[in-house]
Design a protein around this motif. Structure first.
Motif, PDB file in Angstrom:
ATOM      1  N   ARG A 219      15.134  -8.139  -2.616  1.00 57.99           N
ATOM      2  CA  ARG A 219      13.929  -7.399  -2.989  1.00 57.99           C
ATOM      3  C   ARG A 219      12.762  -7.781  -2.092  1.00 57.99           C
ATOM      4  O   ARG A 219      11.613  -7.468  -2.394  1.00 57.99           O
ATOM      5  CB  ARG A 219      13.587  -7.681  -4.450  1.00 57.99           C
ATOM      6  CG  ARG A 219      14.637  -7.176  -5.421  1.00 57.99           C
ATOM      7  CD  ARG A 219      14.336  -7.603  -6.839  1.00 57.99           C
ATOM      8  NE  ARG A 219      13.065  -7.078  -7.304  1.00 57.99           N
ATOM      9  CZ  ARG A 219      12.575  -7.299  -8.527  1.00 57.99           C
ATOM     10  NH1 ARG A 219      13.245  -8.037  -9.370  1.00 57.99           N
ATOM     11  NH2 ARG A 219      11.413  -6.787  -8.883  1.00 57.99           N
ATOM     12  N   ALA A 220      13.054  -8.458  -0.992  1.00 55.26           N
ATOM     13  CA  ALA A 220      12.006  -8.922  -0.092  1.00 55.26           C
ATOM     14  C   ALA A 220      11.588  -7.795   0.853  1.00 55.26           C
ATOM     15  O   ALA A 220      12.423  -7.215   1.542  1.00 55.26           O
ATOM     16  CB  ALA A 220      12.486 -10.131   0.712  1.00 55.26           C
ATOM     17  N   ASP A 221      10.300  -7.487   0.867  1.00 54.96           N
ATOM     18  CA  ASP A 221       9.778  -6.386   1.666  1.00 54.96           C
ATOM     19  C   ASP A 221       8.976  -6.914   2.855  1.00 54.96           C
ATOM     20  O   ASP A 221       8.483  -8.043   2.852  1.00 54.96           O
ATOM     21  CB  ASP A 221       8.882  -5.489   0.813  1.00 54.96           C
ATOM     22  CG  ASP A 221       9.640  -4.839  -0.336  1.00 54.96           C
ATOM     23  OD1 ASP A 221      10.770  -4.377  -0.099  1.00 54.96           O
ATOM     24  OD2 ASP A 221       9.109  -4.808  -1.466  1.00 54.96           O
ATOM     25  N   LEU A 222       8.850  -6.078   3.850  1.00 59.28           N
ATOM     26  CA  LEU A 222       7.997  -6.355   5.004  1.00 59.28           C
ATOM     27  C   LEU A 222       6.977  -5.233   5.111  1.00 59.28           C
ATOM     28  O   LEU A 222       7.334  -4.090   5.381  1.00 59.28           O
ATOM     29  CB  LEU A 222       8.820  -6.451   6.288  1.00 59.28           C
ATOM     30  CG  LEU A 222       8.032  -6.599   7.595  1.00 59.28           C
ATOM     31  CD1 LEU A 222       7.153  -7.847   7.564  1.00 59.28           C
ATOM     32  CD2 LEU A 222       8.975  -6.644   8.801  1.00 59.28           C
ATOM     33  N   LEU A 223       5.717  -5.560   4.859  1.00 56.52           N
ATOM     34  CA  LEU A 223       4.644  -4.588   4.947  1.00 56.52           C
ATOM     35  C   LEU A 223       3.705  -4.958   6.087  1.00 56.52           C
ATOM     36  O   LEU A 223       3.518  -6.147   6.381  1.00 56.52           O
ATOM     37  CB  LEU A 223       3.865  -4.499   3.634  1.00 56.52           C
ATOM     38  CG  LEU A 223       4.625  -3.837   2.475  1.00 56.52           C
ATOM     39  CD1 LEU A 223       5.332  -4.878   1.635  1.00 56.52           C
ATOM     40  CD2 LEU A 223       3.684  -3.014   1.612  1.00 56.52           C
ATOM     41  N   VAL A 224       3.125  -3.946   6.704  1.00 56.35           N
ATOM     42  CA  VAL A 224       2.271  -4.149   7.873  1.00 56.35           C
ATOM     43  C   VAL A 224       0.949  -3.424   7.662  1.00 56.35           C
ATOM     44  O   VAL A 224       0.927  -2.265   7.219  1.00 56.35           O
ATOM     45  CB  VAL A 224       2.947  -3.628   9.159  1.00 56.35           C
ATOM     46  CG1 VAL A 224       2.081  -3.932  10.372  1.00 56.35           C
ATOM     47  CG2 VAL A 224       4.340  -4.235   9.329  1.00 56.35           C
ATOM     48  N   CYS A 225      -0.145  -4.120   7.973  1.00 57.63           N
ATOM     49  CA  CYS A 225      -1.479  -3.495   7.981  1.00 57.63           C
ATOM     50  C   CYS A 225      -1.916  -3.326   9.430  1.00 57.63           C
ATOM     51  O   CYS A 225      -1.944  -4.301  10.188  1.00 57.63           O
ATOM     52  CB  CYS A 225      -2.501  -4.377   7.277  1.00 57.63           C
ATOM     53  SG  CYS A 225      -2.230  -4.678   5.549  1.00 57.63           S
ATOM     54  N   GLU A 226      -2.259  -2.121   9.800  1.00 55.47           N
ATOM     55  CA  GLU A 226      -2.882  -1.874  11.095  1.00 55.47           C
ATOM     56  C   GLU A 226      -4.367  -1.662  10.852  1.00 55.47           C
ATOM     57  O   GLU A 226      -4.770  -0.667  10.231  1.00 55.47           O
ATOM     58  CB  GLU A 226      -2.251  -0.657  11.767  1.00 55.47           C
ATOM     59  CG  GLU A 226      -0.788  -0.875  12.156  1.00 55.47           C
ATOM     60  CD  GLU A 226      -0.176   0.337  12.837  1.00 55.47           C
ATOM     61  OE1 GLU A 226      -0.791   1.421  12.787  1.00 55.47           O
ATOM     62  OE2 GLU A 226       0.908   0.191  13.416  1.00 55.47           O
ATOM     63  N   VAL A 227      -5.184  -2.603  11.320  1.00 57.18           N
ATOM     64  CA  VAL A 227      -6.607  -2.597  10.981  1.00 57.18           C
ATOM     65  C   VAL A 227      -7.480  -2.769  12.226  1.00 57.18           C
ATOM     66  O   VAL A 227      -8.313  -3.674  12.300  1.00 57.18           O
ATOM     67  CB  VAL A 227      -6.914  -3.714   9.953  1.00 57.18           C
ATOM     68  CG1 VAL A 227      -6.422  -3.324   8.567  1.00 57.18           C
ATOM     69  CG2 VAL A 227      -6.271  -5.043  10.374  1.00 57.18           C
ATOM     70  N   PRO A 228      -7.344  -1.899  13.216  1.00 61.52           N
ATOM     71  CA  PRO A 228      -8.144  -2.047  14.443  1.00 61.52           C
ATOM     72  C   PRO A 228      -9.627  -1.857  14.172  1.00 61.52           C
ATOM     73  O   PRO A 228     -10.045  -0.898  13.515  1.00 61.52           O
ATOM     74  CB  PRO A 228      -7.584  -0.944  15.349  1.00 61.52           C
ATOM     75  CG  PRO A 228      -7.022   0.075  14.411  1.00 61.52           C
ATOM     76  CD  PRO A 228      -6.473  -0.703  13.257  1.00 61.52           C
ATOM     77  N   GLY A 229     -10.429  -2.793  14.668  1.00 55.48           N
ATOM     78  CA  GLY A 229     -11.877  -2.656  14.575  1.00 55.48           C
ATOM     79  C   GLY A 229     -12.468  -2.917  13.207  1.00 55.48           C
ATOM     80  O   GLY A 229     -13.681  -2.736  13.027  1.00 55.48           O
ATOM     81  N   MET A 230     -11.671  -3.380  12.246  1.00 56.05           N
ATOM     82  CA  MET A 230     -12.180  -3.609  10.904  1.00 56.05           C
ATOM     83  C   MET A 230     -12.992  -4.900  10.841  1.00 56.05           C
ATOM     84  O   MET A 230     -12.740  -5.862  11.569  1.00 56.05           O
ATOM     85  CB  MET A 230     -11.025  -3.693   9.896  1.00 56.05           C
ATOM     86  CG  MET A 230     -10.290  -2.389   9.662  1.00 56.05           C
ATOM     87  SD  MET A 230     -11.244  -1.323   8.572  1.00 56.05           S
ATOM     88  CE  MET A 230     -10.110   0.079   8.457  1.00 56.05           C
ATOM     89  N   ASP A 231     -13.960  -4.923   9.940  1.00 57.30           N
ATOM     90  CA  ASP A 231     -14.675  -6.145   9.612  1.00 57.30           C
ATOM     91  C   ASP A 231     -13.704  -7.110   8.941  1.00 57.30           C
ATOM     92  O   ASP A 231     -12.764  -6.704   8.270  1.00 57.30           O
ATOM     93  CB  ASP A 231     -15.839  -5.793   8.676  1.00 57.30           C
ATOM     94  CG  ASP A 231     -16.540  -7.025   8.157  1.00 57.30           C
ATOM     95  OD1 ASP A 231     -16.201  -7.456   7.033  1.00 57.30           O
ATOM     96  OD2 ASP A 231     -17.410  -7.560   8.853  1.00 57.30           O
ATOM     97  N   VAL A 232     -13.925  -8.427   9.107  1.00 54.48           N
ATOM     98  CA  VAL A 232     -12.980  -9.415   8.580  1.00 54.48           C
ATOM     99  C   VAL A 232     -12.861  -9.333   7.059  1.00 54.48           C
ATOM    100  O   VAL A 232     -11.778  -9.544   6.488  1.00 54.48           O
ATOM    101  CB  VAL A 232     -13.365 -10.843   9.038  1.00 54.48           C
ATOM    102  CG1 VAL A 232     -14.697 -11.281   8.432  1.00 54.48           C
ATOM    103  CG2 VAL A 232     -12.264 -11.834   8.681  1.00 54.48           C
ATOM    104  N   LYS A 233     -13.946  -9.011   6.358  1.00 52.96           N
ATOM    105  CA  LYS A 233     -13.869  -8.880   4.900  1.00 52.96           C
ATOM    106  C   LYS A 233     -13.050  -7.644   4.514  1.00 52.96           C
ATOM    107  O   LYS A 233     -12.326  -7.661   3.514  1.00 52.96           O
ATOM    108  CB  LYS A 233     -15.273  -8.808   4.301  1.00 52.96           C
ATOM    109  CG  LYS A 233     -16.065 -10.100   4.460  1.00 52.96           C
ATOM    110  CD  LYS A 233     -17.446  -9.991   3.837  1.00 52.96           C
ATOM    111  CE  LYS A 233     -18.230 -11.288   4.021  1.00 52.96           C
ATOM    112  NZ  LYS A 233     -19.599 -11.188   3.438  1.00 52.96           N
TER     113      LYS A 233
END
Length: 262
Positions: A219-233
Motif C-alpha cells: 500500500r506504499a505510494d509515491l507522490l510527487v509535488c511539482e512546485v516551481p517558483g513557489m514560496d517556501v510556506k
C-alpha cells in the motif's frame, strides 16, 4: 550544529542527505525549511511496512514517508501519529498528525493535523463544516502557515489551499474518475489552479506509477509535488497536501472505497 551537518553525517544511512548548495535561505523562511526552499520537485516516498504486507493490511501501521529531491536524496522524514484504535476501526477516515522532521528525526520542522470527524469525506456534501476534511499546517510548531480544505466536487477530488489568514491560494482538482485502481498504470494527476483567476498552473501533484510489484503487493505510494517558483510556506502546504491525498484518496481505494472524491 547546523542542519547541513546533521543531514550529511548520518552513519549507516541508505541514502545520502540533501546537499548544501550554499545558497542563503529566502527572507522569512521558517527554520529547518532551507532545503525545502531549494526544491522544485518534492518526492514523497511512502515506506513499505512488512507487517502490513504479511497481514494483508489487517494491522494498520502508522504511515512513514521519506521526503526526497528528484535525485533520490532524502531531505526530510515524515511520521504519522494516530491512535491504534482509530487506525484499526476508521482506516482512512481516522484523524492523524503528521510530523515532518529533519533527516535524523531529531527536530520537527512542520506539523500538520487532520482532526477526526464522525461524518466526513463525501464529495457531495464536503462544503458543510462537519463533512469536509480539513488539515492545519504549522511551520514551526505553534505557527500556522495555512490550511487545506476539502470541498464538494461530484466525483472529483477538490481541495483548496489557504494561507494563515484563510485567504484562498490554490484549488486542486483530480480528473473525473470515481475509482483509481491498480490497473491505472499512468501517473494520476491532481492539477493546480490559481484560486482567484482559476487559471491552470504548471504546478501539480501526481501519484507516480511504481511498478506492478509495489502497486499490487503493498500500500506504499509515491507522490510527487511539482512546485516551481513557489514560496517556501506554500511548498510546505503542498507537501502536507500529499499526505491528505494519500490517506483520503489512495488509502480509501486500497480499503475498497470509491477512491478520489468518494
Amino acid at each position: 550544529m547546523q542542519m547541513s551537518e546533521v543531514i550529511l553525517n548520518q552513519p549507516g544511512q541508505a541514502k545520502k542527505g540533501f546537499p548544501d548548495s550554499g545558497v542563503a535561505p529566502p527572507p522569512g523562511c521558517p527554520p529547518g525549511l532551507e532545503y525545502l526552499a531549494q526544491m522544485e520537485e518534492i518526492y514523497v516516498n511512502q515506506k513499505v511496512d512488512l507487517l502490513e504486507m504479511i497481514t494483508d493490511s489487517a494491522i494498520e501501521i502508522p504511515n512513514r514517508y521519506s521526503i526526497e529531491n528528484s535525485s533520490g536524496q532524502r531531505a526530510y522524514f515524515a511520521q504519522e501519529e494516530s491512535e491504534c484504535c482509530n487506525r484499526m476501526c476508521c482506516g482512512p477516515d481516522r484523524g492523524f498528525i503528521m510530523h515532518i522532521t529533519t533527516n535524523d528525526g531529531r527536530e520537527v520542522i512542520i506539523r500538520c493535523e487532520r482532526k477526526f470527524k464522525w461524518c466526513a469525506g463525501c464529495c457531495w456534501c464536503a462544503d458543510s463544516e462537519t463533512c469536509g476534511w480539513e488539515m492545519t499546517v504549522e511551520a514551526p510548531i505553534g505557527t500556522v502557515v495555512g490550511y487545506i480544505r476539502q470541498h464538494s466536487s461530484k466525483w472529483q477530488t477538490h481541495l483548496t489551499l489557504y494561507d494563515a489568514n484563510r485567504q484562498k491560494l490554490y484549488d486542486i482538482w483530480s480528473k473525473c474518475c470515481p475509482i483509481f485502481c491498480v490497473c491505472c498504470i499512468e501517473d494520476i494527476n491532481f492539477h493546480v489552479f490559481d484560486a482567484r483567476s482559476q487559471n491552470k498552473l504548471e504546478s501539480r501533484i501526481y501519484k507516480k506509477w511504481s511498478g506492478w510489484a509495489r502497486e499490487c503487493c503493498t500500500r506504499a505510494d509515491l507522490l510527487v509535488c511539482e512546485v516551481p517558483g513557489m514560496d517556501v510556506k506554500e511548498k510546505a502546504l503542498f507537501l502536507c497536501t500529499t499526505f491528505m491525498l494519500d490517506v483520503m484518496v489512495f488509502e480509501t481505494m486500497d480499503s475498497g472505497g470509491a477512491g478520489a472524491g468518494s
